[in-house]
Motif scaffolding. Structure first.
Motif: not given
Length: 408
Positions: A208, A211-212, A253, A256-258
Motif C-alpha cells: 500500500l 501504491q501511494a 485494503s 488503494r481505492e484512489d
C-alpha cells in the motif's frame, strides 16, 4: 599564472571526466603550448584579454547548449540500453508468448476482444481482471498491438517481484551515485514506456505504501529519478491486472481505492476457461500443433479418452494448465500418467501421497467422476462445509462445485 599553481593545473586537478562541467579559460597570455594543453585537458572555450561582454555571453550560451545536448544524449543512451535489454528478454520469451495466443471463437471471448479494441483505439487506462492463467498479459499485448501506441514500447512489469528497495529505482530510474552500487545512471521503466504502454501485472501485489508513490506519478504524469532533481514528463497508457476479486481487494485494503479509480477507467473481466467451453477444441488443436513443431516430432493424435477428459475438466489453471497438459501428451504420450499428473498437480491436496490410478475401459469415466467428488468433499470438510471457500480452494466456481455434487 597564479602563485604556486597555474590556472591550467587547477583545471587539470579539479576535472572530473564523469561530469559535464564546462570550463572557460580567460588569459592575457598567448602561449601556443598552453593553448594546446588547455584543449588536451578539456577546456571548452578560451578567451583572450581584453574581451568584451558579448564574447563571454556567447561562450556561456554555446556551452550551455552543448551541455544540454550531451545530457539528452546520455539519457537517450540510457533509455536505449534499457530498451535493448527489454527487447532481448521479449525475444527470448517469444515462444512463451506464442503458447498463449488469444485463440477462441466463444461469445465471451469476442466480447472481451471488442472491449479491448475500443480501449486500444482511445488509449484508456484499464484494469484487466481474471484468474491466473487466463491470459491477462496477452490481452494487454493485444491492446498494444491493435492500438495507436503500437509503434512505441510495451513494457511489462511483474509487480510481485518489485521489492520496496527496488520499486522506485526500477520504475522511476536512478542517477549515478544515488545509492551503493549505482555506478551509472539508468532510465526507469516509466521513461522506457514513454508514448507506449506500461503493463503492471498483478498490481494488487504492490504494498500500500508504494501504491501511494505510484498514485502521485499517475496523477502528475511526471517522474523524478532516485537521486535526481529534474522532473521528467511522461506520456504512458497504463494497463494493470489482478487475479484477485476487486471488491475484496478494496475492502481488505489490498488495493488503494484512489489508485483503483485512477487506473481502472475501464475494467475488462477475462473469463476462465471453464466458461469458454466452445474454445476448448480450438485451443487443444493449437497447442498440439505448437508442441509438435517445437519438439520436431509427429505426436500421436490425442485419443478419445483424453479428448473427453479435456471437455469435462474444470481447468482451474485455465489456458496455461491446458497448455502444459497438451505439452506433456506430446512429450510422453501416456494417458494414465497424464491424467494422474493433472490431479496431483492441479486439482487438490493429496495428503496420502498415493494419488489415483485411472483405467479407461471402453471410454468409461466413472472413476474420474468419483475422483472429482472425492476432491470436492475433501475441500468441504477442510472448510467446515463452506462452499465458497471450498470452491476458491479448488479453483472452481460455486455453481461448478454444486453441479459436481449433484452428480454424486
Amino acid at each position: 599564472k597564479l602563485p604556486g599553481m597555474s590556472g591550467l593545473e587547477i583545471i587539470e586537478r579539479s576535472k572530473n571526466y564523469n561530469k559535464l562541467t564546462k570550463y572557460i579559460l580567460i588569459t592575457g597570455y598567448s602561449e601556443e603550448e598552453a593553448f594546446i594543453k588547455a584543449t588536451r585537458i578539456g577546456v571548452d572555450e578560451i578567451l583572450k584579454k581584453p574581451y568584451n561582454e558579448y564574447e563571454l555571453q556567447q561562450s556561456v550560451s554555446r556551452l550551455l547548449k552543448l551541455k544540454k545536448l550531451q545530457e539528452e544524449n546520455i539519457k537517450f543512451r540510457e533509455r536505449l540500453q534499457t530498451e535493448n535489454q527489454i527487447l532481448k528478454e521479449q525475444i527470448e520469451k517469444k515462444f512463451e508468448e506464442d503458447k498463449y495466443l488469444i485463440i477462441g471463437d466463444s461469445a465471451s471471448l469476442k466480447n472481451v476482444l471488442m472491449q479491448a479494441a475500443t480501449i486500444a483505439k482511445h488509449s484508456v487506462d484499464t484494469l484487466i481482471a481474471g484468474e491466473t492463467g487466463t491470459g491477462k498479459e496477452l490481452l494487454a499485448r493485444y491492446i498494444h498491438r491493435t492500438g495507436k501506441r503500437s509503434r512505441y514500447p510495451f513494457v511489462p512489469v511483474n509487480c510481485a517481484a518489485l521489492t520496496p528497495s527496488l520499486f522506485e529505482s526500477e520504475l522511476f530510474g536512478f542517477e549515478k551515485g544515488a545509492f551503493t552500487n549505482a555506478l551509472h545512471s539508468k532510465a526507469g521503466l516509466f521513461e522506457i514506456a514513454d508514448k507506449g504502454i506500461l503493463f503492471l501485472d498483478e498490481i494488487t501485489e504492490i504494498p500500500l505504501e508504494l501504491q501511494a508513490k505510484l498514485l502521485r506519478v499517475v496523477e502528475e504524469k511526471k517522474i523524478k529519478r532516485v537521486g535526481g532533481t529534474k522532473e521528467i514528463n511522461i506520456d504512458v497508457q497504463i494497463l494493470s491486472s489482478t487475479n484477485r476479486d476487486i471488491e475484496k481487494a478494496l475492502k481488505n485494503s489490498v488495493l488503494r481505492e484512489d489508485i483503483f479509480h485512477r487506473l481502472a477507467n475501464s475494467i475488462i473481466y477475462l473469463p476462465p476457461l471453464r466458461e469458454r467451453r466452445g474454445d476448448l477444441e480450438l485451443l487443444t488443436n493449437h497447442f498440439f500443433n505448437l508442441y509438435s513443431k517445437l519438439f520436431d516430432k509427429k505426436c500421436k493424435p490425442l485419443p478419445v479418452q483424453i479428448l473427453r477428459f479435456i471437455e469435462e475438466s474444470e481447468w482451474p489453471g485455465n489456458i496455461r494448465q491446458l497448455s502444459h497438459f497438451i505439452k506433456n501428451w506430446c512429450l510422453f504420450e501416456n494417458k494414465d500418467s497424464l491424467i494422474n499428473g493433472f490431479y496431483q498437480n492441479g486439482c487438490g491436496d493429496f495428503s496420502n501421497g498415493k494419488g489415483f490410478s485411472f483405467k479407461f475401459l471402453k471410454g468409461d469415466f466413472s472413476e474420474l467422476q468419483s475422483a472429482k467428488i472425492w476432491l470436492v468433499e475433501k475441500a468441504l470438510a477442510k472448510f467446515n462445509g463452506n462452499k465458497a471457500k471450498a470452491a476458491e480452494y479448488l479453483g472452481i466456481t460455486v455453481p461448478g462445485l454444486i453441479k459436481m455434487l449433484k452428480k454424486k
